[in-house]
Design an enzyme around this catalytic site. Structure first.
Site, mmCIF file in Angstrom:
data_model
loop_
_atom_site.group_PDB
_atom_site.id
_atom_site.type_symbol
_atom_site.label_atom_id
_atom_site.label_comp_id
_atom_site.label_asym_id
_atom_site.label_seq_id
_atom_site.Cartn_x
_atom_site.Cartn_y
_atom_site.Cartn_z
ATOM 1 N N CYS A 268 24.073 6.136 -1.060
ATOM 2 C CA CYS A 268 24.793 6.085 -2.348
ATOM 3 C C CYS A 268 26.088 5.338 -2.068
ATOM 4 O O CYS A 268 27.151 5.942 -1.906
ATOM 5 C CB CYS A 268 25.052 7.488 -2.874
ATOM 6 N N PRO B 107 31.690 2.292 -3.859
ATOM 7 C CA PRO B 107 31.954 0.851 -4.008
ATOM 8 C C PRO B 107 31.853 0.036 -2.718
ATOM 9 O O PRO B 107 32.235 -1.118 -2.686
ATOM 10 C CB PRO B 107 33.396 0.844 -4.527
ATOM 11 N N GLY C 46 32.994 1.021 0.554
ATOM 12 C CA GLY C 46 33.981 1.243 1.613
ATOM 13 C C GLY C 46 33.370 1.743 2.904
ATOM 14 O O GLY C 46 33.705 1.274 3.995
ATOM 15 N N ASP D 99 17.182 3.830 -6.661
ATOM 16 C CA ASP D 99 17.438 5.266 -6.682
ATOM 17 C C ASP D 99 17.088 5.846 -5.319
ATOM 18 O O ASP D 99 15.913 5.840 -4.913
ATOM 19 C CB ASP D 99 16.587 5.902 -7.788
ATOM 20 N N CYS E 112 32.684 14.569 -1.700
ATOM 21 C CA CYS E 112 34.133 14.717 -1.916
ATOM 22 C C CYS E 112 34.356 15.954 -2.791
ATOM 23 O O CYS E 112 35.014 15.891 -3.831
ATOM 24 C CB CYS E 112 34.742 13.464 -2.525
#
Length: 448
Positions: free
Chosen positions: A261, A264, A266, A310, A386
């Protein structure tokens, strides 16, 4: 005319009206990002600063409003009233004098077609607040919503999950997050980049192996060498992922790594910065967010296979795009409640519902079950979120281990709570430096 000059020319009442409009949109279920995107560009920087402060004090504002109004006013008027109360209730943190905020909030009400009829009501409430501030604030101090500025269910969940540290987590959520950079060691060392920052009068403290925490945030384009890939913006907790996944793997042969997943990008980029020879596949289900992975890699001069797919449905992409070959390592930064990054996204606490925890935990379990068979024997999967909620962290992993006897848990950070280990009341075993809330579990598949 630059942004600062433009902001100085904008009447405060217009900024308050726009801030109240964004607050109302968030109350209606829009994300803070979407609400701010709808704000006029000339107002947006100032409105964002005001909105973030309002969101961090929205619980107190709502409690104060209830003390002064027997009935909840119409949504537009209530948003404007609560915006003003959130900004002026605490003189030590107020961006303007209280009487200025009151005058300009009433002016905003008079200018708005949907609030004009409520202008006298808003004026009366705010003038009363100025007269009775100490008594009204004291009367709301005992209310958890006002004291902690989080929904009651969130507070109760933290008390259950972190009985020793729930107060620290809530305090950290209401503070400003640091701007932390990850230095690209392919380009320069952290010490060299710290010197480059100092040359333009930016102070930074080392954090972790490649991180630098700025004393004050700055616009990203002003960072030295940013366009050339010298550094990236990434929280210190997120910087743990790549080195943790790679440690102990055999670098003598090309390693196949899946970032499941990835947007963006990083963590994908960090993996490649640490081990340029990796064969990385980066998945992202959302096409727009997937495009950001490509932009990140291009800026840093890195290459990976980026797929819009996915992760929970390997049958759609694993054989066709990855040859059906197992991966040596998998990074699963799973979708979650984002409860660990509330200080960066203060809208999250008001957008989430308690039922979201179980819904997202089910998705995380689905992703783990789908990706585990794609890992070679002896390979490693790093599960992270997170989130500070245990159902998305330790609880999730313990359930997975109970159902997968070929998995074992390697030494891992576990739950990291937001804040800094060097601050009063900090969690003793938290990482040094200031960082977001995160969870990490490194799992190894038994060799055959």
């Amino acid at each position: 005319m630059n942004t600062a000059q433009t902001q100085a020319c904008v009447p405060l009442w217009r900024q308050l009206a726009a801030t109240a409009g964004a607050l109302q949109a968030i109350r209606g279920g829009q994300s803070g990002t979407a609400a701010l995107a709808a704000v006029d560009a000339s107002l947006r920087p100032g409105v964002q600063a005001l909105l973030f402060q309002v969101l961090r004090q929205a619980g107190r504002a709502e409690a104060l409003r209830r003390r002064m109004a027997a009935r909840t006013p119409p949504p537009v008027a209530d948003a404007l009233l609560c915006t003003a109360l959130a900004l002026c209730w605490n003189p030590q943190e107020s961006p303007y004098e209280a009487f200025t905020l009151v005058n300009q909030a009433v002016e905003a009400a008079k200018h708005g077609a949907a609030t004009r009829a409520q202008a006298s009501f808003i004026n009366g409430c705010l003038r009363r607040f100025l007269r009775e501030r100490e008594a009204l604030v004291a009367a709301t101090d005992a209310e958890p919503l006002a004291r902690w500025n989080h929904p009651a269910w969130w507070i109760n969940r933290l008390r259950q999950d972190h009985p020793q540290h729930w107060e620290q987590i809530l305090r950290a959520n209401n503070a400003h997050a640091p701007m932390t950079l990850r230095v690209n060691k392919q380009k320069c060392t952290p010490a060299q980049y710290q010197q480059a920052l100092a040359a333009i009068n930016l102070e930074a403290n080392p954090v972790g192996d490649a991180g630098l925490a700025l004393r004050q945030p700055v616009p990203v384009p002003t960072l030295p060498g940013f366009a050339e890939g010298w550094a990236s913006v990434q929280d210190a907790a997120a910087q743990i992922a790549a080195p943790l996944l790679l440690q102990g793997l055999d670098p003598s042969r090309p390693l196949r790594v899946l970032d499941a997943c990835a947007a963006p990008g990083g963590k994908t980029a960090h993996l490649l910065e640490l081990a340029p020879g990796l064969q990385v596949t980066a998945l992202e289900i959302d096409p727009a967010r997937s495009a950001r992975i490509g932009e990140t890699l291009q800026r840093l001069g890195l290459t990976a296979q980026v797929l819009v797919a996915d992760a929970a449905r390997p049958q759609d992409w694993w054989r066709q795009h990855c040859g059906g070959e197992p991966f040596d390592a998998i990074l699963l930064d799973a979708p979650c409640t984002a409860s660990g990054i509330v200080r960066r996204h203060p809208d999250v606490r008001w957008l989430r519902r308690e039922s979201d925890i179980a819904r997202l935990a089910a998705l995380q379990a689905q992703l783990l079950a789908a990706l585990w068979p794609l890992l070679r024997p002896g390979g490693r999967l790093l599960y992270c979120t997170c989130s500070v909620f245990r159902a998305e962290g330790d609880g999730q992993v313990q359930t997975f281990l109970a159902h997968n006897t070929d998995a074992r848990l390697l030494p891992s950070p576990g739950h990291l709570v937001p804040g800094g280990a060097d601050k009063p009341g900090a969690v003793p075993d938290n990482l040094p430096g200031d960082h977001d809330g995160f969870f990490y579990a490194l799992l190894q598949k038994s060799p055959q």
